[in-house]
Design a protein around this motif. Structure first.
Motif, mmCIF file in Angstrom:
data_model
loop_
_atom_site.group_PDB
_atom_site.id
_atom_site.type_symbol
_atom_site.label_atom_id
_atom_site.label_comp_id
_atom_site.label_asym_id
_atom_site.label_seq_id
_atom_site.Cartn_x
_atom_site.Cartn_y
_atom_site.Cartn_z
ATOM 1 N N CYS A 93 12.985 12.874 -8.709
ATOM 2 C CA CYS A 93 12.310 12.810 -7.403
ATOM 3 C C CYS A 93 12.271 11.340 -6.996
ATOM 4 O O CYS A 93 12.675 10.455 -7.771
ATOM 5 C CB CYS A 93 10.890 13.386 -7.478
ATOM 6 S SG CYS A 93 9.808 12.462 -8.574
ATOM 7 N N GLY A 94 11.785 11.070 -5.792
ATOM 8 C CA GLY A 94 11.726 9.693 -5.305
ATOM 9 C C GLY A 94 10.798 8.840 -6.166
ATOM 10 O O GLY A 94 11.062 7.655 -6.413
ATOM 11 N N PHE A 95 9.694 9.435 -6.602
ATOM 12 C CA PHE A 95 8.744 8.690 -7.429
ATOM 13 C C PHE A 95 9.432 8.227 -8.720
ATOM 14 O O PHE A 95 9.302 7.074 -9.153
ATOM 15 C CB PHE A 95 7.534 9.584 -7.761
ATOM 16 C CG PHE A 95 6.275 8.818 -8.066
ATOM 17 C CD1 PHE A 95 5.219 8.800 -7.170
ATOM 18 C CD2 PHE A 95 6.135 8.107 -9.254
ATOM 19 C CE1 PHE A 95 4.050 8.085 -7.445
ATOM 20 C CE2 PHE A 95 4.980 7.396 -9.530
ATOM 21 C CZ PHE A 95 3.937 7.384 -8.625
ATOM 22 N N ASN A 98 11.889 5.350 -8.073
ATOM 23 C CA ASN A 98 11.253 4.030 -7.942
ATOM 24 C C ASN A 98 10.749 3.490 -9.276
ATOM 25 O O ASN A 98 10.960 2.317 -9.602
ATOM 26 C CB ASN A 98 10.093 4.109 -6.948
ATOM 27 C CG ASN A 98 10.594 4.003 -5.520
ATOM 28 O OD1 ASN A 98 11.691 3.504 -5.284
ATOM 29 N ND2 ASN A 98 9.810 4.490 -4.569
ATOM 30 N N HIS A 119 4.574 2.112 -1.120
ATOM 31 C CA HIS A 119 4.257 3.379 -1.771
ATOM 32 C C HIS A 119 3.846 3.159 -3.236
ATOM 33 O O HIS A 119 4.369 2.263 -3.914
ATOM 34 C CB HIS A 119 5.477 4.300 -1.716
ATOM 35 C CG HIS A 119 5.173 5.690 -2.152
ATOM 36 N ND1 HIS A 119 5.496 6.170 -3.391
ATOM 37 C CD2 HIS A 119 4.537 6.702 -1.511
ATOM 38 C CE1 HIS A 119 5.093 7.431 -3.495
ATOM 39 N NE2 HIS A 119 4.517 7.779 -2.369
ATOM 40 N N SER A 121 4.606 4.523 -5.930
ATOM 41 C CA SER A 121 5.659 4.558 -6.956
ATOM 42 C C SER A 121 6.320 3.186 -7.121
ATOM 43 O O SER A 121 6.779 2.841 -8.220
ATOM 44 C CB SER A 121 6.705 5.614 -6.605
ATOM 45 O OG SER A 121 7.173 5.439 -5.284
ATOM 46 N N ASP A 162 8.834 -0.690 1.541
ATOM 47 C CA ASP A 162 9.221 0.538 2.246
ATOM 48 C C ASP A 162 9.949 0.087 3.509
ATOM 49 O O ASP A 162 9.647 -0.992 4.040
ATOM 50 C CB ASP A 162 7.979 1.302 2.719
ATOM 51 C CG ASP A 162 7.169 1.948 1.597
ATOM 52 O OD1 ASP A 162 7.403 1.651 0.421
ATOM 53 O OD2 ASP A 162 6.285 2.756 1.939
ATOM 54 N N SER A 166 4.772 5.107 5.135
ATOM 55 C CA SER A 166 4.506 6.537 5.210
ATOM 56 C C SER A 166 3.153 6.888 5.811
ATOM 57 O O SER A 166 2.954 8.018 6.238
ATOM 58 C CB SER A 166 4.606 7.141 3.819
ATOM 59 O OG SER A 166 3.713 6.496 2.932
ATOM 60 N N ASP A 191 12.875 0.897 0.146
ATOM 61 C CA ASP A 191 12.628 2.327 -0.032
ATOM 62 C C ASP A 191 12.714 3.001 1.341
ATOM 63 O O ASP A 191 11.856 2.806 2.190
ATOM 64 C CB ASP A 191 11.230 2.511 -0.650
ATOM 65 C CG ASP A 191 10.888 3.974 -0.885
ATOM 66 O OD1 ASP A 191 11.545 4.861 -0.304
ATOM 67 O OD2 ASP A 191 9.946 4.235 -1.648
ATOM 68 N N ALA A 193 12.600 6.262 1.956
ATOM 69 C CA ALA A 193 12.227 7.676 1.785
ATOM 70 C C ALA A 193 11.998 8.405 3.114
ATOM 71 O O ALA A 193 12.435 9.535 3.280
ATOM 72 C CB ALA A 193 10.986 7.779 0.904
ATOM 73 N N HIS A 194 11.283 7.750 4.040
ATOM 74 C CA HIS A 194 10.947 8.443 5.291
ATOM 75 C C HIS A 194 11.968 8.190 6.395
ATOM 76 O O HIS A 194 11.861 8.760 7.483
ATOM 77 C CB HIS A 194 9.549 8.021 5.773
ATOM 78 C CG HIS A 194 8.481 8.526 4.861
ATOM 79 N ND1 HIS A 194 7.860 9.742 5.032
ATOM 80 C CD2 HIS A 194 7.959 8.002 3.722
ATOM 81 C CE1 HIS A 194 6.994 9.943 4.057
ATOM 82 N NE2 HIS A 194 7.032 8.889 3.249
ATOM 83 N N THR A 219 14.845 9.731 -0.854
ATOM 84 C CA THR A 219 14.435 11.008 -1.424
ATOM 85 C C THR A 219 15.198 12.121 -0.728
ATOM 86 O O THR A 219 15.601 11.971 0.433
ATOM 87 C CB THR A 219 12.908 11.198 -1.287
ATOM 88 O OG1 THR A 219 12.560 12.479 -1.806
ATOM 89 C CG2 THR A 219 12.437 11.110 0.142
ATOM 90 N N SER A 221 13.643 14.911 -0.540
ATOM 91 C CA SER A 221 12.521 15.841 -0.378
ATOM 92 C C SER A 221 11.857 15.783 0.993
ATOM 93 O O SER A 221 10.866 16.480 1.210
ATOM 94 C CB SER A 221 11.470 15.536 -1.444
ATOM 95 O OG SER A 221 12.070 15.203 -2.674
ATOM 96 N N LYS A 222 12.362 14.945 1.868
ATOM 97 C CA LYS A 222 11.723 14.862 3.189
ATOM 98 C C LYS A 222 12.738 15.364 4.231
ATOM 99 O O LYS A 222 12.937 16.571 4.345
ATOM 100 C CB LYS A 222 11.214 13.454 3.427
ATOM 101 C CG LYS A 222 10.209 13.045 2.312
ATOM 102 C CD LYS A 222 9.559 11.732 2.548
ATOM 103 C CE LYS A 222 8.822 11.190 1.324
ATOM 104 N NZ LYS A 222 7.748 12.035 0.801
ATOM 105 N N GLY A 228 14.329 15.939 -4.878
ATOM 106 C CA GLY A 228 15.017 14.966 -5.735
ATOM 107 C C GLY A 228 14.948 13.592 -5.111
ATOM 108 O O GLY A 228 14.502 13.434 -3.969
#
Ligand SMILES: Cc1ncc(COP(=O)(O)O)c(C=O)c1O
Length: 371
Positions: A93-95, A98, A119, A121, A162, A166, A191, A193-194, A219, A221-222, A228
């Motif tokens: 996962c993203g966490f 990181n 974030h 992580s 980031d 987020s 990062d 992620a978003h 990630t 997952s978004k 993942g």
């Protein structure tokens, strides 16, 4: 014996108790990070089912053992291309991406300069490595430059941020961070992620700005509607992580359905490169509606739209009021955000209609006495 009653009572007293709301099918969802509405897209479901039929529901081993399937590698190649980097590596996962990245590439001889609102992580990854950590004021490049000019070390130095924050929906000053990283011989880690799937035709904000950092994290997952995480960088970094990142080495490979769905999401994003732009335009309209209800959405400049209410219990009361009106809009409180800045965090997705957006704004308007 460790007991928990006193801690739980303190959390309750501060209005900070967290509960697990079960998702209801009939509410209008404003708390999901499924920005492009892909998580229940028929093509993603079909791809996942096909992958399960071919490979099973899990890979049952680390990828260094028997858990590596061609879908993992195909997705890594596509993610590298998407982000404009040489190579990529999937994590659970993203966490885990990181923490695995930062704990393995930094050491106690190194320094990490991190945005104060990064974030969790990223914070934990740096702590695990025992590198020295300096947290600069949010998006304050003067403060960062002060540290860069005055804090040296025997090893390497890293700037970590980031790209899209987020909880505030604002964007890091990436051009300036990149410039500082060059000027002070630092490695820039971003990062995304978003931002992956939304900005830069899906490739993220660095891609949109034409910046090539040392490392990009993302990630699945978004916006990609799957599950993942991944790290993208040069080929040597990826080789290094395969050999050193503990969250990669000592963990089972992603279940086949996850990379299959993410690959399909990338097909969809590539076939509709304007979908991120459309989402950002909808979010700008939504911010306008909220502002005209008398609430500020600052500093948001993205699909993440916070409405700060300050007090923890007030944020929960707002969220409950939304729920009574058929809308899920979760209250975000410390320690996720700094004390005194509790908020309702709306995320706009392509599943929303204009009517959905105006319904949420109208409810805010009614809280504010219909101003
Ligand atoms: C900026 C940022 N990085 C990393 C993560 C972790 O990603 P994942 O949910 O895939 O573990 C999140 C998730 O909320 C995030 O907001």
């Amino acid at each position: 014996m460790r007991t928990y009653g006193r801690d739980l009572a303190r959390i309750e007293k501060d209005g900070l108790t967290r509960r697990l709301p079960v998702r209801k099918p009939d509410v209008l969802e404003f708390s999901s990070n499924d920005y492009l509405g892909l998580a229940d897209h028929p093509l993603l479901k079909e791809a996942s089912i096909r992958a399960i039929e071919m490979y099973g529901s899990g890979v049952a081993a680390s990828r260094l053992m028997s858990g590596n399937i061609s879908l993992h590698e195909e997705l890594e190649n596509r993610l590298a291309r998407l982000t404009g980097m040489e190579a990529a590596l999937l994590f659970g996962c993203g966490f885990m991406a990181n923490t695995g990245l930062l704990s393995s590439i930094t050491s106690r001889d190194d320094l990490v300069f991190a945005d104060r609102l990064n974030h969790a992580s990223l914070v934990d990854g740096a702590l695990l490595s025992r590198a020295g950590v300096f947290r600069y004021r949010h998006c304050d490049t003067d403060h960062l430059e002060y540290f860069l000019a005055n804090r040296t070390c025997r090893g390497n130095r890293f700037i970590v941020t980031d790209s899209l924050f987020s909880m505030d929906g604002d964007i890091a000053p990436l051009r300036k961070l990149h410039q500082l990283s060059m000027c002070y011989d630092c490695n820039l880690i971003v990062d995304e992620a978003h931002a992956i799937g939304v900005f830069g035709n899906g490739g993220g904000i660095c891609r949109e700005l034409g910046i090539r950092p040392h490392t990009v994290i993302g990630t699945l997952s978004k916006a990609l509607g799957s599950y993942g995480g991944f790290v993208a960088g040069n080929a040597d970094l990826i080789k290094y992580l395969i050999n050193n990142a503990r969250t990669f080495i000592y963990s089972t490979g992603l279940p086949p359905a996850a990379p299959a769905a993410a690959l399909k999401a990338l097909d969809i994003i590539e076939s509709k490169p304007c979908c991120g732009r459309k989402l950002l335009d909808m979010a700008a309209d939504f911010r306008g509606m909220i502002e005209s209800s008398g609430f500020s959405t600052a500093p948001s400049e993205s699909q993440i739209v916070p409405v700060r209410v300050g007090e923890n219990r007030k944020a929960v009361a707002f969220s409950e009021y939304f729920e009574r009106n058929g809308i899920s809009a979760v209250a975000i409180r410390p320690p996720t955000v700094p004390a005194g800045t509790a908020r309702i965090r709306f995320s706009v997705t392509l599943r929303h209609s204009r009517k959905d957006l105006s319904s949420a704004a109208l409810i805010l308007n009614s809280i504010n006495g219909g101003r």
